[in-house]
Design a protein around this motif. Structure first.
Motif, PDB file in Angstrom:
ATOM      1  N   GLN A 234       1.477  -0.630   2.596  1.00  0.00           N
ATOM      2  CA  GLN A 234       1.168  -0.786   4.008  1.00  0.00           C
ATOM      3  C   GLN A 234       1.365   0.536   4.731  1.00  0.00           C
ATOM      4  N   ALA A 235       0.414   0.876   5.607  1.00  0.00           N
ATOM      5  CA  ALA A 235       0.551   2.109   6.391  1.00  0.00           C
ATOM      6  C   ALA A 235       1.714   1.962   7.372  1.00  0.00           C
ATOM      7  N   THR A 236       2.433   3.055   7.578  1.00  0.00           N
ATOM      8  CA  THR A 236       3.518   3.070   8.559  1.00  0.00           C
ATOM      9  C   THR A 236       3.033   3.755   9.832  1.00  0.00           C
ATOM     10  N   ALA A 237       3.941   3.923  10.773  1.00  0.00           N
ATOM     11  CA  ALA A 237       3.579   4.586  12.028  1.00  0.00           C
ATOM     12  C   ALA A 237       3.372   6.080  11.842  1.00  0.00           C
ATOM     13  N   VAL A 238       3.819   6.606  10.701  1.00  0.00           N
ATOM     14  CA  VAL A 238       3.664   8.035  10.414  1.00  0.00           C
ATOM     15  C   VAL A 238       2.379   8.236   9.608  1.00  0.00           C
ATOM     16  N   PRO A 239       1.438   9.050  10.075  1.00  0.00           N
ATOM     17  CA  PRO A 239       0.189   9.263   9.337  1.00  0.00           C
ATOM     18  C   PRO A 239       0.447   9.760   7.919  1.00  0.00           C
ATOM     19  N   GLY A 240      -0.231   9.134   6.951  1.00  0.00           N
ATOM     20  CA  GLY A 240      -0.101   9.557   5.567  1.00  0.00           C
ATOM     21  C   GLY A 240       1.122   9.013   4.852  1.00  0.00           C
ATOM     22  N   VAL A 241       1.924   8.197   5.519  1.00  0.00           N
ATOM     23  CA  VAL A 241       3.123   7.620   4.909  1.00  0.00           C
ATOM     24  C   VAL A 241       2.933   6.113   4.774  1.00  0.00           C
ATOM     25  N   TYR A 242       3.214   5.593   3.569  1.00  0.00           N
ATOM     26  CA  TYR A 242       3.031   4.179   3.279  1.00  0.00           C
ATOM     27  C   TYR A 242       4.341   3.590   2.765  1.00  0.00           C
ATOM     28  N   GLU A 243       4.391   2.253   2.728  1.00  0.00           N
ATOM     29  CA  GLU A 243       5.583   1.611   2.190  1.00  0.00           C
ATOM     30  C   GLU A 243       5.197   0.378   1.392  1.00  0.00           C
ATOM     31  N   VAL A 244       6.053   0.051   0.423  1.00  0.00           N
ATOM     32  CA  VAL A 244       5.904  -1.155  -0.389  1.00  0.00           C
ATOM     33  C   VAL A 244       7.233  -1.894  -0.316  1.00  0.00           C
ATOM     34  N   ARG A 245       7.178  -3.181  -0.018  1.00  0.00           N
ATOM     35  CA  ARG A 245       8.385  -3.993   0.080  1.00  0.00           C
ATOM     36  C   ARG A 245       8.461  -4.964  -1.094  1.00  0.00           C
ATOM     37  N   ALA A 246       9.658  -5.042  -1.646  1.00  0.00           N
ATOM     38  CA  ALA A 246       9.911  -5.959  -2.759  1.00  0.00           C
ATOM     39  C   ALA A 246      11.283  -6.583  -2.521  1.00  0.00           C
ATOM     40  N   GLY A 247      11.278  -7.792  -1.997  1.00  0.00           N
ATOM     41  CA  GLY A 247      12.538  -8.439  -1.673  1.00  0.00           C
ATOM     42  C   GLY A 247      13.258  -7.676  -0.579  1.00  0.00           C
ATOM     43  N   SER A 248      14.476  -7.254  -0.861  1.00  0.00           N
ATOM     44  CA  SER A 248      15.264  -6.524   0.130  1.00  0.00           C
ATOM     45  C   SER A 248      15.034  -5.022   0.064  1.00  0.00           C
ATOM     46  N   GLU A 249      14.215  -4.560  -0.891  1.00  0.00           N
ATOM     47  CA  GLU A 249      13.985  -3.127  -1.074  1.00  0.00           C
ATOM     48  C   GLU A 249      12.682  -2.698  -0.408  1.00  0.00           C
ATOM     49  N   THR A 250      12.696  -1.457   0.087  1.00  0.00           N
ATOM     50  CA  THR A 250      11.484  -0.857   0.648  1.00  0.00           C
ATOM     51  C   THR A 250      11.317   0.537   0.060  1.00  0.00           C
ATOM     52  N   TRP A 251      10.165   0.780  -0.524  1.00  0.00           N
ATOM     53  CA  TRP A 251       9.842   2.106  -1.061  1.00  0.00           C
ATOM     54  C   TRP A 251       8.888   2.782  -0.076  1.00  0.00           C
ATOM     55  N   THR A 252       9.250   3.976   0.364  1.00  0.00           N
ATOM     56  CA  THR A 252       8.438   4.723   1.316  1.00  0.00           C
ATOM     57  C   THR A 252       7.975   6.020   0.676  1.00  0.00           C
ATOM     58  N   PHE A 253       6.699   6.379   0.871  1.00  0.00           N
ATOM     59  CA  PHE A 253       6.167   7.549   0.181  1.00  0.00           C
ATOM     60  C   PHE A 253       4.955   8.094   0.922  1.00  0.00           C
ATOM     61  N   ARG A 254       4.676   9.350   0.700  1.00  0.00           N
ATOM     62  CA  ARG A 254       3.451   9.967   1.218  1.00  0.00           C
ATOM     63  C   ARG A 254       2.325   9.731   0.214  1.00  0.00           C
ATOM     64  N   ALA A 255       1.146   9.463   0.731  1.00  0.00           N
ATOM     65  CA  ALA A 255       0.023   9.186  -0.163  1.00  0.00           C
ATOM     66  C   ALA A 255      -1.279   9.286   0.606  1.00  0.00           C
ATOM     67  N   ARG A 256      -2.379   9.236  -0.106  1.00  0.00           N
ATOM     68  CA  ARG A 256      -3.695   9.142   0.522  1.00  0.00           C
ATOM     69  C   ARG A 256      -4.511   8.124  -0.270  1.00  0.00           C
ATOM     70  N   VAL A 257      -5.358   7.400   0.428  1.00  0.00           N
ATOM     71  CA  VAL A 257      -6.157   6.351  -0.192  1.00  0.00           C
ATOM     72  C   VAL A 257      -7.417   6.969  -0.784  1.00  0.00           C
ATOM     73  N   LEU A 258      -7.625   6.760  -2.087  1.00  0.00           N
ATOM     74  CA  LEU A 258      -8.814   7.262  -2.770  1.00  0.00           C
ATOM     75  C   LEU A 258      -9.866   6.155  -2.860  1.00  0.00           C
ATOM     76  N   PRO A 259     -11.100   6.482  -3.250  1.00  0.00           N
ATOM     77  CA  PRO A 259     -12.180   5.456  -3.264  1.00  0.00           C
ATOM     78  C   PRO A 259     -11.849   4.207  -4.063  1.00  0.00           C
ATOM     79  N   LEU A 260     -11.087   4.342  -5.166  1.00  0.00           N
ATOM     80  CA  LEU A 260     -10.744   3.177  -6.004  1.00  0.00           C
ATOM     81  C   LEU A 260      -9.326   2.705  -5.740  1.00  0.00           C
ATOM     82  N   GLU A 261      -8.841   2.918  -4.506  1.00  0.00           N
ATOM     83  CA  GLU A 261      -7.481   2.514  -4.117  1.00  0.00           C
ATOM     84  C   GLU A 261      -6.443   3.229  -4.970  1.00  0.00           C
TER      85      GLU A 261
END
Length: 261
Positions: A234-261
């Motif tokens: 999921q995109a965050t409020a910071v451009p280019g930064v995304y997060e993935v949530r799994a239960g009580s954990e949240t992984w935050t990382f910089r990334a860019r979306v490519l044509p094949l996800e």
């Protein structure tokens, strides 16, 4: 001579630059990377880079060192006499001045704290065995990332300085400023009596090398699982930064979306 320093990122050592083909290949990979553009050597071939550093190492006014963190090659340090080369006659020289260039190895998955560890070890070496009273740097005035790093290590900006190949931001650092800085407070030399006599065969499975490998593996897993729709970043409020949530954990990382996800 090898000088070893303790930092939050691991043990950082500075030793004479090897001259073997593997080292030349490493330097070429580093210096041809877009992140090393301010060195102005992206166009050079491995042979030209080898000749360039051979000339620098042959100069009595320069010392070139390979920087390693926990045995992994992490950057390059160049010490020089600013009264003789680079800044000869271009600034108010003081006795005990020592010039410095640094290059932190580019990485697709950089480990936090690496650049701080590299500059901390370089400053500790300059003020320690090299006997500097003041470190002088002249990075390109547009290289804001290095200006921020220098400030964290206690450097004080003197102002723009016009040089033949660039407009530099002349800056100085004295020992007390380094010791009081964010980086200097966590950087200490390692007594020679406590150093390991040599790298163990499994040294690459620990420390900085393993931290970098883990980050690379996590980045690869996030990318592949996202492509297979097993994860939905999921995109965050910071451009280019995304997060993935799994239960009580949240992984935050910089990334860019490519044509094949």
């Amino acid at each position: 001579m090898t000088h070893t320093v303790s930092t939050p990122a691991g043990l950082v050592s500075l030793a004479s630059l090897p001259t073997d083909p593997d080292t030349t290949g490493t330097l070429h990979a580093w210096l041809s990377h877009p992140g090393s553009a301010y060195w102005g050597m992206r166009h050079m071939t491995p042979g030209q880079i080898s000749e360039f550093f051979h000339d620098w190492q042959s100069s009595r006014h320069r010392q070139v060192r390979m920087v390693r963190i926990d045995g992994l090659r992490a950057g390059l340090a160049v010490f020089y006499d600013p009264a003789a080369v680079e800044l000869d006659g271009k600034y108010p020289h003081q006795p005990g001045d020592l010039g410095m260039h640094l290059l932190v190895a580019p990485s697709r998955t950089p480990v936090p704290g690496t650049t701080a560890a590299v500059i901390g070890a370089i400053c500790e070496t300059a003020f320690g065995p090299l006997g500097a009273r003041r470190i002088v740097v002249e990075p390109d005035i547009d290289n804001t990332a290095v200006h921020r790093l220098n400030a964290r290590a206690g450097f004080r900006e003197d102002g723009p300085l016009r040089l033949p190949d660039k407009t530099a931001l002349l800056s100085f650092c004295e020992l007390d400023d380094f010791r009081d800085s964010e980086i200097g407070r966590t950087t200490r030399p390692v007594p020679s009596s406590t150093r390991s006599p040599g790298a163990a065969p499994h040294a690459h499975l620990s420390g900085h090398a393993m931290r970098r490998a883990h980050r690379h593996l996590c980045a690869k897993a996030l990318a592949e699982f996202s492509h297979e729709r097993l994860l939905t970043p999921q995109a965050t409020a910071v451009p280019g930064v995304y997060e993935v949530r799994a239960g009580s954990e949240t992984w935050t990382f910089r990334a860019r979306v490519l044509p094949l996800e």
